[in-house]
Design an enzyme around this catalytic site. Structure first.
Site, PDB file in Angstrom:
ATOM      1  N   ASP A 228       0.847  -1.188   0.000  1.00 21.82           N
ATOM      2  CA  ASP A 228       0.000   0.000   0.000  1.00 21.82           C
ATOM      3  C   ASP A 228       0.891   1.249   0.000  1.00 21.82           C
ATOM      4  OD1 ASP A 228      -3.153   0.542   0.452  1.00 21.82           O
ATOM      5  OD2 ASP A 228      -2.025   2.060   1.549  1.00 21.82           O
ATOM      6  N   TYR A 376      -3.673  11.052   0.865  1.00 24.35           N
ATOM      7  CA  TYR A 376      -4.117  10.820  -0.510  1.00 24.35           C
ATOM      8  C   TYR A 376      -4.100  12.119  -1.315  1.00 24.35           C
ATOM      9  CZ  TYR A 376      -5.495   6.020   0.415  1.00 24.35           C
ATOM     10  OH  TYR A 376      -5.468   4.683   0.718  1.00 24.35           O
ATOM     11  N   HIS A 433      -4.581  -7.904   0.042  1.00 27.92           N
ATOM     12  CA  HIS A 433      -3.909  -6.612   0.172  1.00 27.92           C
ATOM     13  C   HIS A 433      -3.128  -6.464   1.481  1.00 27.92           C
ATOM     14  CE1 HIS A 433      -3.340  -2.369  -0.766  1.00 27.92           C
ATOM     15  NE2 HIS A 433      -3.760  -2.053   0.444  1.00 27.92           N
TER      16      HIS A 433
END
Length: 457
Positions: A228, A376, A433
């Site tokens: 990630d 982000y 993930h």
């Protein structure tokens, strides 16, 4: 006829570009300087001491959480909707009941504190990290320093089950050929690491801070691992200080060159020309479902957080029920996309409620959901190819673990394009993930396999 000529031309150019790349010069990211704390940088420099840290809680903190859970308002889900509309509120009732009545936060705090925690000031921010040394070493051996970096919506706690497999492998039935000294920092703005007071704090700034952390711990050369955001931060470290990074291991990669999409489009018919294996074809196709539809389903949060993170953050920071739904939905469908067909999202098939809620508490008690989401905007807010690091290849030894339920599968050829010194590429037998959290033994074994390759070079 013209369509055939066009397709042949595009295909020919793609093959030429993809297979016959000239080696790029070994560019590096510049090591700059930042100050992310409030106000201006002090004169003289900041305190560089490393201070022990202990996670604490209180009855007041727990009582406030319980009061808020008691006030949660939920609407019933649609019939037979499972997890297709997001987190199923019927199952959320069970989660909230367990959180309110059975989850023991004080006990989990003790578990969190079983590893040594520290803080140190770097570029104006108080950086939190755990530092775990091997309890015993084979005679004449020294541990290999390994920095492990988490992502969103995870935390340093994701590594709690893999740490003993790396620092004390023999006691857990694994080979002790490679024994590690593990450092797991919290990204600034996550858990106990102070959030930036200024705009612009991105993965490159984080990489520089974590590099300085490793130097402060007296490590001149070290291994790094991430998934990630951790994969991007570690990639940036390798681009910035390649002489200090002995090896880079990833279980995810962000490769944003346009032609990778083209190879996806043509790979079903011409996969062999692009170096795709039968396993690659199985994991990528049908492309419409496994790439395009999957991205559409799973990227809505990213658009929000890359544009206006503070808006949704206000709601999540105020509601434990909302925070749990928002975070745990990712631990469902990012672990296995088929879990969206289940009433409970398959969460307890891979994780315990105690572990999942502990991760949520690291966001709730520190009030860091807003600052974590801002990461982000700082990284994606200018567009997907706006940053220098996206155009630079990585010239350090690299290992890649391809877990089959990762959001998008990356064939070895695509990974090697960005990481030309790729030494190991592994098709993992299972997992998604959150690799360290879900399949710690598989990930630990692949890290050791990669490190063995590096050490034998």
């Amino acid at each position: 006829m013209w369509l055939e000529i066009l397709l042949a031309s595009v295909l020919g150019f793609a093959i030429y570009w993809f297979v016959s790349q000239d080696k790029d010069k070994e560019e590096t990211l510049p090591i700059e300087y930042g100050w992310w704390g409030p106000g201006t940088s002090p004169t003289p420099g900041e305190d560089e001491s490393i201070r022990p840290f202990k996670v604490e809680t209180s009855d007041e903190e727990i009582n406030d959480l319980h009061w808020r859970i008691d006030k949660t308002r939920l609407r019933p889900p649609l019939e037979e909707s499972y997890f297709h509309y997001g987190f199923n509120s019927n199952y959320l009732k069970k989660i909230l009941s367990y959180w309110r009545n059975e989850f023991d936060w004080k006990k989990q705090v003790e578990i969190i504190n079983k590893y040594p925690h520290f803080k140190t000031k770097i570029e104006g921010l108080d950086i939190h990290f755990i530092h775990v040394k091997p309890p015993q070493l084979p005679t004449g051996r020294t541990p290999k320093p390994l920095l492990m970096v988490h992502g969103w919506p995870g935390s340093f706690y994701e590594f709690y089950k893999i740490i003993p497999l790396l620092t004390d492998p023999k006691s857990h039935g694994l080979s002790d050929e490679h024994v590690f000294e593990v450092i797991c920092p919290s990204i600034p703005g996550y858990a106990f690491s102070e959030a930036s007071s200024k705009k612009g704090f991105n993965s490159v700034a984080t990489a520089r801070i974590f590099y300085k952390l490793m130097l402060r711990l007296n490590f001149e050369e070290f291994y790094i691992q991430g998934g990630d955001w951790g994969s991007l931060i570690c990639t940036n470290m390798a681009q910035m200080v390649p002489s200090h990074v002995k090896g880079l291991h990833l279980n995810m990669a962000l490769i944003l060159r346009n032609f990778s999409t083209l190879t996806f489009l043509l790979g079903r018919c011409f996969g062999g020309l692009f170096g795709y294996t039968e396993k690659d074809l199985e994991l990528l196709y049908p492309l419409k479902e496994k790439v395009f539809y999957s991205l559409m389903r799973e990227s809505g949060y990213m658009h929000i957080q890359a544009t206006k993170p503070d808006t949704v953050g206000c709601a999540l920071n105020d509601s434990p029920g909302g925070l749990a739904a928002y975070i745990l939905e990712k631990f469902s469908t990012w672990t296995n996309s088929e879990f969206r067909n289940l009433e409970d999202g398959g969460l307890e098939r891979k994780f315990s409620l105690d572990d999942l809620l502990t991760n949520i508490m690291l966001y709730w008690t520190t009030e860091t959901i807003v600052s974590s989401q801002r990461f982000y905007k700082e990284n994606l807010g200018q567009g997907l190819t706006a940053e220098m690091h996206e155009r630079i290849k990585v010239h350090v030894p690299t290992g890649f673990a391809a877990f089959p339920s990762e959001l998008i599968h990356l064939p070895e050829k695509l990974v090697r394009f960005k990481y030309p010194k790729l030494l190991t590429y592994s098709y993992m037998p299972r997992g998604g993930h959150f690799a360290a959290f879900e399949e710690p033994e598989l990930l630990a074994q692949d890290i050791c396999k990669f490190v063995g390759q590096v050490e034998r070079q």
